[in-house]
Design a protein around this motif. Structure first.
Motif, PDB file in Angstrom:
ATOM      1  N   SER A  77     -20.761  29.555  36.862  1.00  0.00           N
ATOM      2  CA  SER A  77     -21.890  29.454  37.673  1.00  0.00           C
ATOM      3  C   SER A  77     -21.380  30.247  39.033  1.00  0.00           C
ATOM      4  CB  SER A  77     -22.293  28.272  38.025  1.00  0.00           C
ATOM      5  OG  SER A  77     -22.736  27.375  36.974  1.00  0.00           O
ATOM      6  N   ARG A  78     -22.372  31.301  39.543  1.00  0.00           N
ATOM      7  CA  ARG A  78     -22.302  31.887  40.730  1.00  0.00           C
ATOM      8  C   ARG A  78     -23.700  31.729  41.529  1.00  0.00           C
ATOM      9  NH1 ARG A  78     -18.159  32.060  38.590  1.00  0.00           N
ATOM     10  NH2 ARG A  78     -16.843  33.960  38.166  1.00  0.00           N
ATOM     11  N   ILE A  79     -23.390  31.784  42.994  1.00  0.00           N
ATOM     12  CA  ILE A  79     -24.272  31.918  44.005  1.00  0.00           C
ATOM     13  C   ILE A  79     -25.185  33.150  43.915  1.00  0.00           C
ATOM     14  CG2 ILE A  79     -25.253  31.653  46.318  1.00  0.00           C
ATOM     15  CD1 ILE A  79     -22.816  30.180  46.731  1.00  0.00           C
ATOM     16  N   ASN A  80     -26.717  32.926  43.650  1.00  0.00           N
ATOM     17  CA  ASN A  80     -27.405  34.216  43.646  1.00  0.00           C
ATOM     18  C   ASN A  80     -27.674  34.546  45.167  1.00  0.00           C
ATOM     19  OD1 ASN A  80     -29.022  36.357  43.066  1.00  0.00           O
ATOM     20  ND2 ASN A  80     -29.800  34.916  41.227  1.00  0.00           N
ATOM     21  N   ALA A  81     -26.744  35.492  45.628  1.00  0.00           N
ATOM     22  CA  ALA A  81     -26.859  35.669  47.097  1.00  0.00           C
ATOM     23  C   ALA A  81     -28.446  36.398  47.589  1.00  0.00           C
ATOM     24  CB  ALA A  81     -25.785  36.594  47.371  1.00  0.00           C
ATOM     25  N   VAL A  84     -30.643  33.411  47.827  1.00  0.00           N
ATOM     26  CA  VAL A  84     -30.450  32.759  48.601  1.00  0.00           C
ATOM     27  C   VAL A  84     -30.961  33.114  50.070  1.00  0.00           C
ATOM     28  CG1 VAL A  84     -28.829  31.242  50.152  1.00  0.00           C
ATOM     29  CG2 VAL A  84     -28.674  31.271  47.336  1.00  0.00           C
ATOM     30  N   VAL A 108     -29.520  26.486  48.829  1.00  0.00           N
ATOM     31  CA  VAL A 108     -28.987  26.505  47.509  1.00  0.00           C
ATOM     32  C   VAL A 108     -29.490  25.325  46.690  1.00  0.00           C
ATOM     33  CG1 VAL A 108     -26.885  27.479  48.599  1.00  0.00           C
ATOM     34  CG2 VAL A 108     -27.381  24.855  48.329  1.00  0.00           C
ATOM     35  N   ARG A 109     -30.465  24.598  47.050  1.00  0.00           N
ATOM     36  CA  ARG A 109     -31.146  23.801  46.122  1.00  0.00           C
ATOM     37  C   ARG A 109     -32.344  24.085  45.478  1.00  0.00           C
ATOM     38  NH1 ARG A 109     -30.502  19.995  50.775  1.00  0.00           N
ATOM     39  NH2 ARG A 109     -28.730  18.766  50.336  1.00  0.00           N
ATOM     40  N   SER A 113     -31.090  29.598  42.598  1.00  0.00           N
ATOM     41  CA  SER A 113     -30.080  29.899  43.522  1.00  0.00           C
ATOM     42  C   SER A 113     -28.670  29.897  43.187  1.00  0.00           C
ATOM     43  CB  SER A 113     -30.045  28.874  44.791  1.00  0.00           C
ATOM     44  OG  SER A 113     -30.102  27.466  44.260  1.00  0.00           O
ATOM     45  N   LEU A 114     -28.757  29.375  42.029  1.00  0.00           N
ATOM     46  CA  LEU A 114     -27.346  29.566  41.184  1.00  0.00           C
ATOM     47  C   LEU A 114     -27.699  30.139  39.879  1.00  0.00           C
ATOM     48  CD1 LEU A 114     -25.682  26.075  41.655  1.00  0.00           C
ATOM     49  CD2 LEU A 114     -25.330  28.094  42.875  1.00  0.00           C
TER      50      LEU A 114
END
Length: 286
Positions: A77-81, A84, A108-109, A113-114
């Protein structure tokens, strides 16, 4: 040497970033009933695993599970910058004086976002996993062999008991023949009629031939010997043992129907009891 279909095997391996654990459970079944649980990343290897299990374990209700425990920093899993940041900018327009940390927590919720990246299988890692699978299958095979030894000892005991009971029946057989003759003669004497002794002997012989259990004895003893011979063969023989036990049952039932003697019938009941225990355990033989 027979093998049981019941067994359990487990093996694990610690890699730099993850721990691999394989568990294999097996119960009895007429055919191969295979359930495979894998992490999504290894789904493309499912057919290969199924073929390996089918080759090694042959038959049974088998549950195979491969577990991956991530112990390092690797994650799918990666943060979808961009998403976000877009959420934060939108919330700033609504709440221009809000604390950015709080906006980040909310962003991030939010949906998307992920993002989950599809990981490619590392072939070197897969070779390590294959070795763990092989070890687990070897462990369950050893478990099955150990259980098979216990089953074989029980079968030998039950077959010996049936053979002993048959020998006791044969000891009673002459007494039974005399008792049948005497009973027929006494019944005729009670009728107080004159009979032709030659004709009487012919009829008695004809009647006693129908009660003769020699063929049943010979066939049953042959089945007992064949059962023991099959136990010691190298091939998977659970089905064959089942067929032999059915034939043994036919001879025991026929012996009981011909016995016409209370003590012999009791021995036949004991033989049936031993045979039922054999049939129940045969269902567990590979």
């Amino acid at each position: 040497m027979i093998n049981s279909m019941t067994g359990f095997g487990k093996a694990s391996l610690q890699l730099p970033l993850k721990k691999i654990t394989v568990e294999v459970k097996s119960l009895n079944s007429k055919n191969l009933d295979l359930s495979v649980r894998l992490p999504q990343v290894y789904k493309e290897k499912e057919l290969e695993i199924r073929n390996l299990i089918a080759c090694e374990l042959e038959r049974g209700k088998i549950d195979f599970s491969l577990f991956i425990e991530v112990t390092g920093e690797e994650t799918a899993s990666r943060i979808n910058a961009p998403i976000v940041k877009a959420y934060i900018n939108q919330m700033k327009e609504i709440l221009p004086h809000a604390d950015e940390t709080e906006l980040m927590k909310m962003a991030v919720r939010m949906p998307d976002s992920l993002k989950t990246e599809r990981l490619e299988i590392d072939e070197n890692e897969w070779k390590s996993i294959q070795s763990v699978i092989t070890e687990a299958l070897q462990n369950i095979a050893a478990f099955r062999a150990q259980e098979g030894k216990k089953l074989q000892d029980d079968f030998i005991l039950r077959i010996g008991n049936i053979r002993q009971l048959m020998n006791e029946i044969l000891i009673l057989d002459p007494e039974r023949i005399v008792a049948v003759k005497d009973r027929i003669k006494n019944n005729l004497n009670e009728l107080q009629i004159t009979i032709d002794e030659n004709r009487f002997e012919q009829e008695v012989i004809y009647y006693l031939e129908k009660l003769d259990i020699t063929e049943e004895k010979v066939r049953l003893l042959n089945h007992l010997d064949y059962f023991l011979e099959t136990l010691n063969s190298d091939e998977a023989n659970g089905r064959k043992l089942g067929f032999i036990s059915q034939e043994m049952g036919r001879e025991i039932n026929t012996t009981g129907s011909k016995s016409n003697h209370s003590q012999m019938q009791k021995l036949v009941v004991q033989m049936k009891d031993e045979l039922e225990k054999i049939k129940e355990q045969v269902l567990n033989v590979l």
